[in-house]
Structure formats: C-alpha cells, structure tokens
Design a protein around this motif. Structure first.
Motif, mmCIF file in Angstrom:
data_model
loop_
_atom_site.group_PDB
_atom_site.id
_atom_site.type_symbol
_atom_site.label_atom_id
_atom_site.label_comp_id
_atom_site.label_asym_id
_atom_site.label_seq_id
_atom_site.Cartn_x
_atom_site.Cartn_y
_atom_site.Cartn_z
ATOM 1 N N GLU A 8 8.625 43.072 -12.305
ATOM 2 C CA GLU A 8 9.281 44.240 -11.704
ATOM 3 C C GLU A 8 8.765 44.473 -10.293
ATOM 4 O O GLU A 8 7.556 44.401 -10.028
ATOM 5 C CB GLU A 8 9.025 45.494 -12.541
ATOM 6 N N ASN A 9 9.695 44.786 -9.412
ATOM 7 C CA ASN A 9 9.344 45.165 -8.043
ATOM 8 C C ASN A 9 9.053 46.661 -8.026
ATOM 9 O O ASN A 9 9.937 47.479 -8.239
ATOM 10 C CB ASN A 9 10.502 44.830 -7.101
ATOM 11 N N GLN A 57 17.381 46.553 0.159
ATOM 12 C CA GLN A 57 16.389 46.005 -0.754
ATOM 13 C C GLN A 57 17.036 45.524 -2.043
ATOM 14 O O GLN A 57 17.969 46.132 -2.558
ATOM 15 C CB GLN A 57 15.356 47.089 -1.068
ATOM 16 N N THR A 58 16.556 44.445 -2.569
ATOM 17 C CA THR A 58 16.996 43.923 -3.856
ATOM 18 C C THR A 58 15.866 44.100 -4.859
ATOM 19 O O THR A 58 14.737 44.415 -4.478
ATOM 20 C CB THR A 58 17.346 42.427 -3.751
ATOM 21 N N PRO A 59 16.139 43.879 -6.138
ATOM 22 C CA PRO A 59 15.069 44.084 -7.129
ATOM 23 C C PRO A 59 13.843 43.190 -6.932
ATOM 24 O O PRO A 59 12.814 43.431 -7.560
ATOM 25 C CB PRO A 59 15.775 43.761 -8.452
ATOM 26 N N THR A 107 3.885 41.999 -8.658
ATOM 27 C CA THR A 107 4.904 42.146 -9.703
ATOM 28 C C THR A 107 4.264 41.932 -11.076
ATOM 29 O O THR A 107 4.948 41.599 -12.046
ATOM 30 C CB THR A 107 6.054 41.147 -9.500
ATOM 31 N N ALA A 108 2.966 42.148 -11.156
ATOM 32 C CA ALA A 108 2.257 41.992 -12.430
ATOM 33 C C ALA A 108 2.502 43.192 -13.331
ATOM 34 O O ALA A 108 2.808 44.297 -12.870
ATOM 35 C CB ALA A 108 0.759 41.836 -12.169
ATOM 36 N N TYR A 126 12.929 52.173 -18.801
ATOM 37 C CA TYR A 126 13.112 53.619 -18.662
ATOM 38 C C TYR A 126 14.267 53.947 -17.714
ATOM 39 O O TYR A 126 14.983 54.935 -17.911
ATOM 40 C CB TYR A 126 11.809 54.238 -18.158
ATOM 41 N N SER A 127 14.479 53.123 -16.707
ATOM 42 C CA SER A 127 15.550 53.373 -15.740
ATOM 43 C C SER A 127 16.924 53.371 -16.389
ATOM 44 O O SER A 127 17.852 54.019 -15.890
ATOM 45 C CB SER A 127 15.522 52.339 -14.614
#
Length: 699
Positions: free
Chosen positions: A536-537, A431-433, A583-584, A274-275
C-alpha cells in the motif's frame, strides 16, 4: 396541539414513504400517499406498509440533526465557525425543552429542536404497531406474515432504542390508537429497555436468516437484529443504568455475546480494505454498498421520485470552509464530494487517538490535500492542479515545523530564490496508488496550510478564527460526487451498522465479564484490518468524489475541475517527518490488554484518570471505537451509555467543557410542547408537579 402526535392510524399515511406493492428494491417503489387506511386491512397493503418502514430511517440523515444529536458535545467533535447547532455542543442555556429557534437564541432557523427525534420516531412506531396488530388476521401466508412482523418488531425496537438512548424513559405505546390520545404515562428506563430488547428478540427469531427480502445492502436481516439486540442488552447493563440493572448483568452480557457471535459467523470476515467502506465509493448503488460487513444502511439512489421528505444531506457537515481559504484558490462544486459547511470540527483527541504512522484508518479517513482549481494570482507561482490546501497532521512531540508560519500566507520567505520567486510544487501528474508525489517535498509554498502542533502546543484551532476555527482536516465518510447540484441530495447509502462495531461490542461485553483475553482477540481483529497492508502507498488518498467520474456533469470544465481538485494524495510523509517512504506492512496488534497499551492510549487514559483494570479496558475500547467509527453518528449515545460523557467531554472538548453538567446532560430534554399538551385521564390539564415529573433532571 400540533406537537401531540396521534401515534395511530391517522399518521400512517406520511408524505415521502412508499405504500405500493413490494419489489426487489424498496427504493424502486413509486411514491404515493393516496391510499386510505383500509388498504392496510389487505395483505398487499400491509406488505407495502412493511416496505415503507425503510423510509423512516432515512430521517436520521436528512438534515442538521444527523450530527447535532449524535456527535456534538462529545470528545470527538466540536463546532467550527458555523454556529447552527452550537448549543448541542456547548450545552449552554439555549439548549432546553423549549426548542431551538432564533427566538430561543439559535443562530438560524436550521437549528435542531430536541423534539425532532421524539416526533419522528413515533411516526415509525405507529406504522410498526399497525403491522403487528393486523398481521395475524390479515396475512394468511405464514412466511409473508413473519417477514412483515420481523420488520415491524425491528423498527419499533430500533425507534424505541433511539428514544430511550436519548431521553431515558419515554411513553411506550405498542398498540394502534384510533383518534387522538393525550393521556400518556411515562415508562421507566427499565421498562423501556425491556420493550426494546423484547422487540429485537422477536425480530431476531422471526427473520429468515440472511435473506435479503427487499434487496441486499439495504435490507434488515437476522444479523441486523442480532447486532442491535446485543447493543440494547449492553446498554441495559451499562453504567447509565447502574441504579437498577444489577440483576440483568450476567445474563444480558452472555446473550449479547451470543448475538454478536451469530452476526459475525454468518457475515464472515471484515472487509479487508477500510477504504472500501467509505472512501472508495464510486457511484450510485456501487458494489461497495453491498459489502457483507454492512448490517444496516439508510438506502438512497438516483431516482428523484423516491427521495421523499428526507434526502441524504450528510456530505455537508464534515468539511472545513475550504472555499474561503487563501482568497478562493479552491472553489467548491459537485466535483468535490463535500460541501464546506464546517459543522463538525475534530477535536485534538480525534487526531491524537491514532497511531499516525501505523494506523491506515487515519489516512483513509481525513482529507488533508485540496488541489487548486482556480488561479486568483498568477504571480504566486501556483498552477491549476497544484496542492492548494495542505493540512499537516503531526504529533505533539514533533518539532519539525516550530519555526514555520502557517495560514493563508507565504509560509517561509527564505524559500524564495535569488530572483525573489517562489518555488513551484512540481508534483507532476496525478498520483496513482503506487506513486509518491507530496512525499519528498517538505518546504514549499501553498496558498493555505495548517499544522497541528508547534513547540509542543496544539495550534490548529488558532487558524482562521471567525470567531471559531473553520480550518481543519475533515473526514470523508459521507463524501458524494454523484450530486447533480452543488447543494443537491447525496445518492449514497448511509451505513448504520457494520461488523466492525459488532466486534467492538462483543469485546466490551467480554471486558465487562473480566474476560480480557477474548476481548483482546476481538480488538485485534479490528486493528489488523486497520494496519497498512504490504504494497500500500501510504500517501494515496481517495473519497466519494470518485463518483464524479460517472456523473453526467463530468464534461468540459467540470471534468477539469475534478482533476484539479482531487489529487489523490495525503500528507502522511509531511505529517510524519523522518519516516522513510515505504510500502511495508505495519503492525497494530495488542500483545497485552488492558495493561501496557499503546502510547497514544496511555496518554488519553491518563487524562481521564482510568486507573482500574476495567476502566482501562473500557476507555481503550472507547478509543478504538473512535478510530474505527469516527463520525458514524453514534458517539453521544455511546458516551452517555458508559457514564463517560461528562469526563471525556471535559477532557477533550473545550467548547463543551464549560457548561456540561453531570446528572443533567446525559439525557436530552423532553419536548416541552409535548408535556404541555398532555391531559389527565379525566381531561384536565397536568399540574405543575405532574409536568415536572415528566421532565428530565436539570431542565
């Protein structure tokens, strides 16, 4: 009369539109308005006029009307402290056919006049009429002729769609006018929808499939026409037209489903992330503007010669007044992708409609953290790049923050150590992904902070009342870091139609047929994309500020301002206390419909009194449209169409609830200047009763 538009040849040469020969991208056309109308009697001129049609749709996003006509006064958005278009949200006595000026009570000269859409749509209709009238005799090449006609029928259909959706029956003019005409008749709603549908059908049949004639990403195709044909058919059979639409319902719903199915089948699956539709906009003409999901966009680029009358100003309207919080810890600039004009403040509904834990769209849409880019008090224990504004979007049943003090103050004096010092954020590097940051720190000082609920009460509107709240979590769908001036034009396209909506349109058609199984399948397609994917973070955030990385201004202090301002983090874990870092993948799939809906939907359906099976299905789809399409410039139209505007505005928009009135505010006022300038066929003025017949009820 200046406002009586000569919707014929004289208005075809409009400043800001392009009338030169076609190219791969209409935005590359050289700006000129020096051609005479005789140019349109040549194949080259008529093709150039066809290309110019794309300029007409830019108008929708060029100024304050972009949100006033489409988002205000609904369940999703209310006004913040800036009152420019307040009357569009509050429906008070300043909102009427006379216009919106300081003389009629508007806060300033930027207020949107109800005549704005009326006037501009007829400009585009005039151009379309000329193409349609001339194409057969002027253009001998059948392929080129049909291409021009497809575009002309589409724009005329689209413009009459917008006019009829807002005003009801309007003046239908489908042939060019020579000279000035002042004796129009008002067509009925039924006649107008027949015209809209007819134009979209013709465009659908004339387009060459998915052939991107003028450059992929901005060009209308058969799928574009299919999407809007389905929307027009659905509008005709919706509740606003129930007095006369009974004979159309079965056939229109079937045709609308077939049109949606075409668009879905030829454009493929939804964009997985979506991003990528909005948040990951990395610069002018980036790859994300070419996604197959996008069916129609108002195109923009970095060429100043093609801006014309209307650039893209939508980045101004969805952000809180962050530069005033805490004495200016976060100052504004081109490095932050939006200006803090605080026009559109989300309602409580717009936060509550999401599943805060499992719906990634919420955290990929709302901006909840701003970094400190200027230190105003070195003794406060705050450094450049620390989170400076933090918005905690908790839920009603969360009591974590009941005893905390929020706002532009120290939140909790107990946080001081024995030496009386405040703790630092200590978030480390950007912050990183896959990093955490802001996830394990739940009791720290920031210059300004907000929470949605305390003690089960929605307290967000109590922060920064001047006289209305200007502190809220804004949305990022228009953020643009490509601007070359703080208030300069945005260079990103504005998405006007995409497959996410096509699926929900088809789902609503199925629901109206009572085919809830197929409706649920389409809804689940949209909700599956909205789920967190494995890996996904959930605390990572991005928006169109990313474009600043390739902005020529990204040097020296400006580069530092970008790094300090945009921290790539959200408040997911602060807003969902007790949720472990994970990150599930998450799960949003419905297993039944319209019974046994998610808790957030059941609460909303209870508030609006949706009892029958169909009412539950319709209001759930309206909720899902919010989650999928929040801020995408069509909510008022959707609620007016479905007969739910009054009920949902009263339930969820306190500012609108006081004045909004049934049998009046489902339609906009017809511009009084237009009515006053009309003449009878014999040249006499209209009588008072004739004028009244032109005006919508209640105005």
């Amino acid at each position: 009369m200046n406002n009586i538009k000569n919707i014929g040849v004289a208005l075809l040469v409009m400043a800001g539109l392009t009338f030169t020969s076609c190219s791969e991208d209409f935005l590359d056309e050289e700006l000129t308005n020096q051609y005479s109308t005789e140019y349109f009697d040549t194949p080259e001129g008529l093709q150039a006029l066809t290309v110019s049609l794309y300029g007409n749709i830019r108008w929708h996003f060029g100024f304050e009307w972009s949100y006033g006509q489409t988002l205000y006064g609904t369940d999703e958005f209310t006004n913040a402290n800036d009152l420019t278009n307040e009357m569009w949200n509050t429906y008070d006595n300043r909102f009427g056919p006379a216009g919106a000026t300081t003389g009629t009570g508007a806060a300033n000269g930027n207020a949107t006049n109800p005549a704005a859409l009326w006037d501009e749509m007829y400009y585009g209709i005039a151009s379309a009429n000329t193409i349609i009238a001339k194409a057969e005799t002027v253009i001998q090449d059948l392929k080129i002729r049909n291409r021009c006609l497809a575009h002309a029928y589409f724009l005329r259909g689209y413009n009459y769609y917008r006019l009829t959706a807002q005003y009801g029956g309007v003046a239908l003019q489908t042939t060019p006018i020579v000279g000035v005409k002042r004796n129009f008749s008002r067509s009925t709603d039924e006649e107008c929808w027949e015209q809209v549908i007819s134009d979209f059908r013709k465009a659908y049949n004339l387009f060459e499939g998915e052939v991107f004639t003028y450059g992929k990403g901005v060009t209308w195709t058969k799928a574009t026409a299919a999407h809007f044909l389905a929307k027009a058919l659905l509008f005709r059979v919706s509740e606003r037209n129930n007095e006369w639409n009974g004979s159309y319902k079965d056939a229109d719903l079937k045709e609308a489903i077939d049109a949606c199915t075409y668009a879905i089948s030829v454009r493929g699956a939804l964009t997985p992330n979506y991003s990528d539709l909005y948040a990951n906009w990395t610069g002018i003409d980036c790859a994300n503007e070419q996604l197959d999901e996008i069916l129609m966009a108002a195109g923009h680029n970095g060429d100043a010669t093609t801006v014309g009358r209307f650039g893209n100003r939508t980045y101004n309207y969805f952000t809180p007044q962050f530069s005033s919080f805490a004495g200016g810890w976060v100052r504004r600039g081109v490095w932050i992708g939006a200006m803090d004009f605080q026009r559109c403040r989300p309602t409580e509904y717009s936060y509550a409609v999401y599943n805060h834990v499992n719906d990634a769209r919420m955290w990929k849409t709302f901006k909840t953290v701003y970094g400190v880019n200027t230190v105003v008090n070195a003794d406060a224990g705050v450094k450049l790049g620390d989170p400076g504004i933090v918005m905690i979007l908790n839920t009603k049943n969360d009591n974590t923050y009941d005893g905390y003090k929020f706002g532009a103050t120290i939140q909790n004096p107990d946080w001081k150590d024995d030496a009386g010092r405040l703790p630092e954020w200590s978030v480390g590097s950007r912050q990183t992904p896959t990093s955490g940051a802001l996830t394990s720190k739940t009791g720290q000082f920031v210059p300004n902070s907000l929470v949605l609920y305390q003690n089960g009460t929605y307290v967000a509107p109590t922060f920064k009342n001047q006289p209305v709240c200007n502190f809220f979590a804004g949305i990022n769908k228009t953020d643009c870091g490509s601007r070359t001036a703080e208030r300069g034009d945005s260079h990103r396209d504005v998405i006007m139609a995409r497959l996410g909506e096509t699926y929900l349109t088809r789902a609503e058609c199925y629901a109206r047929q009572g085919n809830y199984g197929n409706a649920m399948k389409d809804i689940n397609t949209v909700r599956e994309r909205a789920q967190w994917k494995s890996g996904e973070n959930r605390s990572f955030y991005s928006d169109g500020s990313l474009a600043f990385k390739v902005n020529p201004l990204n040097t020296g202090a400006s580069a530092t301002n970008y790094v300090n301002s945009n921290l790539d983090m959200n408040t997911y874990y602060l807003s969902n206390p007790g949720v472990a870092v994970t990150t599930a993948a998450s799960n949003l799939r419905l297993t039944s419909f319209p019974a046994n809906l998610p808790a957030e939907d059941e609460e909303i359906l209870s508030k609006v009194g949706a009892g029958s099976e169909y009412e539950r299905a319709l209001h759930f789809i309206l909720n899902e449209r919010t989650r999928e399409l929040l801020g995408e410039f069509q909510r008022w139209e959707t609620l007016s169409r479905t007969g739910t505007l009054i009920k949902r505005a009263k339930a969820f928009n306190p500012e609108a609830a006081v004045n909004i009135t049934a049998n009046k505010h489902e339609l906009r006022p017809i511009p009084q200047d237009f009515i006053d300038g009309l003449l009878n066929e014999d040249g006499s003025n209209l009588s008072a009763s004739q004028k009244a017949a032109w005006q919508n009820p209640g105005y």
